[in-house]
Structures are given as structure tokens and as C-alpha cells.
Design a protein around this motif. Sequence first.
Motif, PDB file in Angstrom:
ATOM      1  N   ALA A 224       0.815  -1.220   0.000  1.00  0.00           N
ATOM      2  CA  ALA A 224       0.000   0.000   0.000  1.00  0.00           C
ATOM      3  C   ALA A 224       0.845   1.265   0.000  1.00  0.00           C
ATOM      4  CB  ALA A 224      -0.940  -0.001   1.211  1.00  0.00           C
ATOM      5  N   ILE A 225       2.172   1.121   0.013  1.00  0.00           N
ATOM      6  CA  ILE A 225       3.082   2.272   0.013  1.00  0.00           C
ATOM      7  C   ILE A 225       3.592   2.492  -1.417  1.00  0.00           C
ATOM      8  CG2 ILE A 225       5.188   3.244   0.984  1.00  0.00           C
ATOM      9  CD1 ILE A 225       4.838   1.324   3.354  1.00  0.00           C
ATOM     10  N   PRO A 226       3.304   3.629  -2.039  1.00  0.00           N
ATOM     11  CA  PRO A 226       3.696   3.864  -3.435  1.00  0.00           C
ATOM     12  C   PRO A 226       5.186   3.695  -3.706  1.00  0.00           C
ATOM     13  CG  PRO A 226       2.123   5.531  -2.713  1.00  0.00           C
ATOM     14  CD  PRO A 226       2.496   4.737  -1.495  1.00  0.00           C
ATOM     15  N   SER A 227       6.035   4.191  -2.820  1.00  0.00           N
ATOM     16  CA  SER A 227       7.477   4.088  -3.044  1.00  0.00           C
ATOM     17  C   SER A 227       7.962   2.646  -2.976  1.00  0.00           C
ATOM     18  CB  SER A 227       8.234   4.946  -2.018  1.00  0.00           C
ATOM     19  OG  SER A 227       7.819   4.648  -0.695  1.00  0.00           O
ATOM     20  N   PHE A 228       7.220   1.777  -2.290  1.00  0.00           N
ATOM     21  CA  PHE A 228       7.564   0.351  -2.271  1.00  0.00           C
ATOM     22  C   PHE A 228       7.096  -0.310  -3.557  1.00  0.00           C
ATOM     23  CE2 PHE A 228       6.561  -4.090  -1.380  1.00  0.00           C
ATOM     24  CZ  PHE A 228       7.736  -4.541  -0.801  1.00  0.00           C
ATOM     25  N   ARG A 229       5.880   0.008  -3.991  1.00  0.00           N
ATOM     26  CA  ARG A 229       5.344  -0.583  -5.218  1.00  0.00           C
ATOM     27  C   ARG A 229       6.160  -0.204  -6.449  1.00  0.00           C
ATOM     28  NH1 ARG A 229       0.330   1.413  -3.450  1.00  0.00           N
ATOM     29  NH2 ARG A 229       0.353   2.878  -5.210  1.00  0.00           N
ATOM     30  N   SER A 230       6.823   0.943  -6.389  1.00  0.00           N
ATOM     31  CA  SER A 230       7.589   1.394  -7.551  1.00  0.00           C
ATOM     32  C   SER A 230       8.906   0.649  -7.720  1.00  0.00           C
ATOM     33  CB  SER A 230       7.862   2.896  -7.440  1.00  0.00           C
ATOM     34  OG  SER A 230       8.719   3.179  -6.338  1.00  0.00           O
ATOM     35  N   LEU A 231       9.313  -0.120  -6.709  1.00  0.00           N
ATOM     36  CA  LEU A 231      10.573  -0.864  -6.786  1.00  0.00           C
ATOM     37  C   LEU A 231      10.388  -2.123  -7.632  1.00  0.00           C
ATOM     38  CD1 LEU A 231      11.651  -0.684  -3.025  1.00  0.00           C
ATOM     39  CD2 LEU A 231      12.679   0.586  -4.928  1.00  0.00           C
ATOM     40  N   PRO A 232      11.485  -2.640  -8.232  1.00  0.00           N
ATOM     41  CA  PRO A 232      11.402  -3.919  -8.945  1.00  0.00           C
ATOM     42  C   PRO A 232      10.920  -5.018  -8.014  1.00  0.00           C
ATOM     43  CG  PRO A 232      13.495  -2.823  -9.382  1.00  0.00           C
ATOM     44  CD  PRO A 232      12.828  -2.043  -8.289  1.00  0.00           C
ATOM     45  N   ILE A 233      10.225  -5.998  -8.552  1.00  0.00           N
ATOM     46  CA  ILE A 233       9.620  -7.046  -7.728  1.00  0.00           C
ATOM     47  C   ILE A 233      10.665  -7.791  -6.915  1.00  0.00           C
ATOM     48  CG2 ILE A 233       9.704  -8.741  -9.619  1.00  0.00           C
ATOM     49  CD1 ILE A 233       6.988  -8.386  -6.859  1.00  0.00           C
ATOM     50  N   ASP A 234      11.854  -8.012  -7.495  1.00  0.00           N
ATOM     51  CA  ASP A 234      12.906  -8.711  -6.747  1.00  0.00           C
ATOM     52  C   ASP A 234      13.349  -7.911  -5.532  1.00  0.00           C
ATOM     53  OD1 ASP A 234      12.833 -10.819  -8.479  1.00  0.00           O
ATOM     54  OD2 ASP A 234      14.567 -10.195  -9.656  1.00  0.00           O
ATOM     55  N   ASP A 235      13.400  -6.577  -5.673  1.00  0.00           N
ATOM     56  CA  ASP A 235      13.765  -5.739  -4.534  1.00  0.00           C
ATOM     57  C   ASP A 235      12.655  -5.761  -3.479  1.00  0.00           C
ATOM     58  OD1 ASP A 235      16.109  -5.134  -5.753  1.00  0.00           O
ATOM     59  OD2 ASP A 235      15.772  -2.969  -5.904  1.00  0.00           O
ATOM     60  N   GLN A 236      11.413  -5.787  -3.920  1.00  0.00           N
ATOM     61  CA  GLN A 236      10.299  -5.878  -2.978  1.00  0.00           C
ATOM     62  C   GLN A 236      10.397  -7.155  -2.146  1.00  0.00           C
ATOM     63  OE1 GLN A 236       6.379  -5.237  -4.651  1.00  0.00           O
ATOM     64  NE2 GLN A 236       7.146  -3.779  -6.165  1.00  0.00           N
ATOM     65  N   ILE A 237      10.676  -8.248  -2.813  1.00  0.00           N
ATOM     66  CA  ILE A 237      10.802  -9.534  -2.117  1.00  0.00           C
ATOM     67  C   ILE A 237      11.964  -9.504  -1.137  1.00  0.00           C
ATOM     68  CG2 ILE A 237      11.322 -11.984  -2.421  1.00  0.00           C
ATOM     69  CD1 ILE A 237       9.817 -11.820  -5.103  1.00  0.00           C
TER      70      ILE A 237
END
Length: 397
Positions: A224-237
Motif C-alpha cells: 500500500a506504500i507507493p514508493s515500495f510498489r515502484s521498486l522492482p519485484i525482486d527488490d520488494q521480495i
Amino acid sequence: MLCPSDSESSCRSSPTTTASSHGDTDLDGEEKTCSVCGDRATGYHFHVMTCEGCKGFFRRTVIKGVQFTCPFTCSCTITKAKRRQCQACRYQKCLSVGMRKDMIMSEEALRLRRKQRQQKQQGDTSPVVAWEPLADHSLSAEQEQLIEILTEAHKKNFDSSFSQFSHYQAPVRLYIRSPRSRSPPLDHMESYPEEVLPDVFSMLPLFADLSTFMIQQVIQFAKAIPSFRSLPIDDQISLLKGATLEICQIQFNTVFNEETSAWECGQHCYTIQDGALAGFQHIYLEPLLKFHISLRKLRLHEAEYVLLQALVLFSPDHVNVTQREAIDETQEKIALTLKSYIDQRHPLPGGRFLYAKLLLLLTELRTLKVENTRQILHIHHFQDLSTMTPLLSEIIS
């Protein structure tokens, strides 16, 4: 005249300071330690309690614009003895604990300040214009928006009543304590009546389900955090793997009752005795309880809890992240917002050391996460691995 806490020189030189003349103890008589290396601190430098060595290192690095490279895996341990071994990791540690580049004074400003001090010593009252941090602690529009986004994400995705956590089967012999009764110490487990004492590991399936439930909430919070969603999926994981267990503990603290030493999750009440019945050892449970008591006593506001969660989430020191600079920039914004919020909502003297205490507790939390992961793996080594849910297994892998 109050000495600015974030000036380049520490407040120990002020004749009106209430700390010791060496600046190495706080008002409670406890020795201050550097947030970067653990050496004896001399005061707040660039927004953070540090020693003179790390203060000078950070200033030189920023002024010279040096780009360091870690020869290992960017995860070197920074201590008093090892702080010179890897400048890259030492600099990253400076940033991660909240040291601010914008607080560094130029050579001209330093020259003016030295001249001002010299004039004071000589009794000269001629004005010398020198740079000083602004006393205004009001939040910027960007910081208020950040708090609003994080708070909304938290409220939408954290079920503080645990009303949705109803899909598990409680152990048949589970002993439910009243929330009003004080929990007995761990070494008094034998005082329970035999007919209500569960077998060791009987709480394990419940623990796995509860952990999975909270992990799912953390994932939804992050998404739900835009700056997190904007990261590549691998970085999110990678960020979720590194931070989820710590964020769970921060969220868990919001339902912790320090009077009963129990976590009140809706209709159910859990204590560290339940952790022991899941197979966890005292070496983890006792520091865990101490951490929750310490954090709860700070009386944090909801905004401070959500900022802490975000601060832990956006940690650029994870090995596998690719957008390290973007993550570092986001974490720095969160740290500055947290400090500004504390300065505004927790006036002196009560809030004087609050930010520093939070940073120290986050360091303790990192240590607890490592021990927690080790014990989970140890428990499941002796138990049916089916009790560990796929999501929990993925987080600790």
C-alpha cells in the motif's frame, strides 16, 4: 541559551549543559554509545548520537564526495575495533542510523563559528553571522503526506482486534490466562496444574498460523506504500524477507500490555510461556519480553509506530537489492520525518532522547530477528515440517 542538539559540535562544551563534562552519560547516568560503532559517544552529531571518530568520518566522506566500495557482501559488522576495515559499510551504517548530510557545515561556516567562539572568549561582543540549525520543528507538507500514506496503509491492513484470525484450531489442552492476571516467570512453568499444562510444541501450529496471519498483513501494508510498489519485484521480495519479522514485532507491540506482560489479541491472550510451549528458548524469549516492555514504555503515537515500520522496511543494506540509492533515499526521508515528528510532538525534556532510544531498540530488534530465525529452524528440525506454513518458510529462508 539552549545548545542545538544537531549542531556539528556536541553540547558538552556549553556551561549550561546538565550532562557530564565529558558528554558520555545521559541524564539518567547511563553511558551513551555511538549508534554507528558502539564506541563511547560524545553527543549528537549530524542528528545522531555518535563518537568523535564516526562524526569526523561522516563529515569528511560527505564533503569530499568519496564513493566507497565494499570488497565483500556489503554486510560488514561495524564495531569500534572493525570500523576502519570497511569504509563503505561504515558510511552506509552512518546513513542507516539517521546521520544527515544536510547538517554538515561548510568550511566557511566552521570558520565563522570558530571566530565567534574566539570573540566570546576574548569578551568581544561584535556580531559574527554563523550558521545554526533552525529551531522550527514543524513538519513539512511532504512529511505530513508521508505520515498520512503510512498511517492509512497501516489502518487498512493491520487487524488490531485479530477478529479475522479465527481459522485455526486451538490446542486441546491450551491454558488460557485472564488478561488481568500477571504472567508467572518462565522458570515457574512447573507450577501449572498438570491437567492444564500443554506438551512442549503443542503451541507450534498456533504459532505458525499467527505468524503467517501477521506476515500477510505486513505484505499488504508494504504494497500500500507507493514508493515500495515502484521498486522492482525482486527488490520488494528482498526487503520483505529482510524486514517482515521485525515489522511483525513492532505491530505486536501495539497490543502488548506491560502490566500483565501479555499480548492481547482480541479474545485471546498470549504470554512468553506460550512461546516456551512452542519450543522457543529463554535466550530468545527473555530479551524479547524486555524489548516489548522497553518499547511500550516510550508511549509512542500511531504515527511513530508506522514510521518505525517503514524505517525497518526500507533498509538498503540487504545484499540482493538493486535500487540501493532509491531505497536509501526513502529511508532517509522516513528517518527525518520521524525525528521531526518527535521534536514536534514530544517537547523537551521528555522527548530529548526518544529518537536515540528508538534507534537503539531497532538495533536490538535486528539481533532478536536473527535469534528468532535460528530458533524457528531449530524447532522445525525436530518437528514435522508441515507445521511451518509455506509463507513463513519463504520469509525465513
